[in-house]
Design a protein around this motif. Structure first.
Motif, mmCIF file in Angstrom:
data_model
loop_
_atom_site.group_PDB
_atom_site.id
_atom_site.type_symbol
_atom_site.label_atom_id
_atom_site.label_comp_id
_atom_site.label_asym_id
_atom_site.label_seq_id
_atom_site.Cartn_x
_atom_site.Cartn_y
_atom_site.Cartn_z
ATOM 1 N N ALA A 106 0.806 -1.222 0.000
ATOM 2 C CA ALA A 106 0.000 0.000 0.000
ATOM 3 C C ALA A 106 0.839 1.271 0.000
ATOM 4 O O ALA A 106 0.281 2.363 -0.063
ATOM 5 C CB ALA A 106 -0.938 0.002 1.205
ATOM 6 N N HIS A 107 2.164 1.150 0.066
ATOM 7 C CA HIS A 107 2.998 2.334 -0.043
ATOM 8 C C HIS A 107 3.168 2.709 -1.525
ATOM 9 O O HIS A 107 2.981 1.888 -2.410
ATOM 10 C CB HIS A 107 4.367 2.080 0.582
ATOM 11 N N ASN A 108 3.511 3.953 -1.762
ATOM 12 C CA ASN A 108 3.689 4.432 -3.129
ATOM 13 C C ASN A 108 5.070 5.071 -3.253
ATOM 14 O O ASN A 108 5.283 6.185 -2.794
ATOM 15 C CB ASN A 108 2.598 5.445 -3.492
ATOM 16 N N PRO A 109 6.040 4.367 -3.854
ATOM 17 C CA PRO A 109 5.931 3.030 -4.456
ATOM 18 C C PRO A 109 5.870 1.947 -3.377
ATOM 19 O O PRO A 109 6.210 2.203 -2.222
ATOM 20 C CB PRO A 109 7.215 2.920 -5.287
ATOM 21 N N PRO A 110 5.450 0.733 -3.755
ATOM 22 C CA PRO A 110 5.340 -0.347 -2.781
ATOM 23 C C PRO A 110 6.671 -0.630 -2.090
ATOM 24 O O PRO A 110 7.739 -0.532 -2.704
ATOM 25 C CB PRO A 110 4.886 -1.547 -3.621
ATOM 26 N N LYS A 111 6.595 -0.973 -0.800
ATOM 27 C CA LYS A 111 7.784 -1.331 -0.023
ATOM 28 C C LYS A 111 7.739 -2.841 0.225
ATOM 29 O O LYS A 111 7.316 -3.311 1.281
ATOM 30 C CB LYS A 111 7.820 -0.546 1.283
#
Length: 294
Positions: free
Chosen positions: A266-271
Motif C-alpha cells: 500500500a505504499h507508493n511506491p510499494p515497499k
C-alpha cells in the motif's frame, strides 16, 4: 502467565517465563508434565493455574536463562489451519481499496474469513522463506492472534471471553501477486515459512477483554504499521460467536484477527520485502516477533 515452547538440547518442552522475562520455568518445577502447548491447552485446570501462580510468587524455583534455550513458535504445529480475518481494521479498508486490484471493501461489510495453511510455524528469530523463484512481491502483516481454550460451539458474543485461552503474535506473510492471480488468499498466504508466530502466549487473564493493545510493525527499524487493537471492525467476540455457529472451534484453534494499515503493497511506491530485511511485529504486553527474510 507467559507461556513458551522451547528446545533445550534435543528436547522440545513447554515453559513459563519468569516475571523478569530473561529466564523460564520448565513445567517440571510445578510437577506438571505437559509435553506440548496443545497438550497444556487441552488439559490444564484452574487449580493447576492457581498452584503455578502461588509457586511463582514464592521466588524459590529454579529457572533456565533464555540464552541457554531456543525459543520456538508457541504452537509449532497447529492442530488445524489458522483462521484469518481479512480487511478487519478501519484504516486498512481504505488502503486496500486504493492499492489492491480487487479491492472493493466497506467498513460495514460482513467479516471476511480465510484459512492459512501452516505445516510448521516459524520460530522467533528464524527465517521467512522468500520463495523468490515464484514470489515477486513479498509482504508483511502484523496481527494479534487469539487462541481458543476450550471447545466452542454456538457461543454467544457476551460469553466469548470464557473461550479465549490467550494471545500471541502472527506475521501473516503474503505473496501479493499470487493472491491476485488466483483471486483468493489461501495459496498466497500458505507457502512454507509464511507463518512466523510468537514469541510467547500470554494467557487471557493478563489483559482486560477485549484487549486494547498497541500494535506495530517495523522493517529494518522503519515503522510501517502503528495502531491499537480496538481499531478492529469486527471484534473478537463477534468472530467467536459467528464462527462457532455450526462450526466447532477446538482447543488450540488460532484466530488471526487481521492487520492494520501500512502493509508494504500500500505504499507508493510499494515497499516489498527483500532478502536480508528484518521484520519486527510488536504487540504491547506480548513482545516482539522478529524474523529475517531469507
Amino acid at each position: 502467565m507467559k507461556l513458551v515452547t522451547y528446545r533445550i538440547g534435543e528436547n522440545e518442552k513447554v515453559g513459563i517465563l519468569t516475571p523478569e522475562g530473561d529466564s523460564l520455568y520448565p513445567m517440571e518445577v510445578f510437577d506438571l508434565n505437559f509435553k506440548t502447548m496443545l497438550e497444556l491447552i487441552d488439559n490444564i485446570t484452574a487449580d493447576q493455574k492457581k498452584m503455578i501462580q502461588e509457586k511463582m510468587s514464592s521466588g524459590i524455583l529454579d529457572a533456565i536463562p533464555l540464552r541457554k534455550v531456543k525459543l520456538l513458535a508457541p504452537i509449532p504445529q497447529p492442530r488445524q489451519d489458522l483462521i484469518c480475518m481479512g480487511v478487519n481494521y478501519f484504516e486498512h479498508v481504505h488502503e486496500v481499496n486504493e492499492f489492491v486490484d480487487d479491492g472493493n471493501f466497506k467498513n460495514q461489510d460482513p467479516a471476511i474469513y480465510f484459512s492459512k495453511r501452516v505445516n510448521e510455524a516459524v520460530a522467533p528469530g528464524d527465517y521467512i522463506e522468500s520463495h523468490s523463484d515464484i514470489v515477486k512481491d513479498l509482504d508483511y502483516e502484523a496481527e494479534l492472534a487469539v487462541i481458543i481454550g476450550k471447545k466452542a460451539r454456538n457461543v454467544k458474543a457476551k460469553d466469548a471471553s470464557d473461550y479465549v485461552f490467550g494471545y500471541t503474535i502472527v506475521n501473516d506473510v503474503s505473496a501479493r501477486t499470487i493472491q491476485s492471480k488466483h483471486k483468493q488468499w489461501y495459496f498466497g498466504k500458505s507457502l512454507d515459512g509464511f507463518t512466523p508466530m510468537g514469541p510467547i502466549i500470554v494467557t487471557a487473564d493478563e489483559f482486560a477483554f477485549p484487549p486494547k493493545l498497541k500494535l506495530q510493525c517495523k522493517v529494518n527499524g522503519e515503522l510501517r504499521q502503528n495502531t491499537t487493537t480496538d481499531r478492529m471492525i469486527h471484534t473478537i467476540s463477534e468472530a467467536i460467536e459467528e464462527l462457532s455457529q455450526g462450526m466447532t472451534l477446538l482447543p488450540g484453534t488460532i484466530i488471526s484477527t487481521g492487520t492494520p494499515s501500512g502493509v508494504g503493497i500500500a505504499h507508493n511506491p510499494p515497499k516489498i520485502l527483500k532478502s536480508g530485511d528484518i521484520v519486527e511485529c510488536i504487540i504491547e504486553g506480548i513482545g516482539i516477533l522478529s524474523n529475517q527474510v531469507k
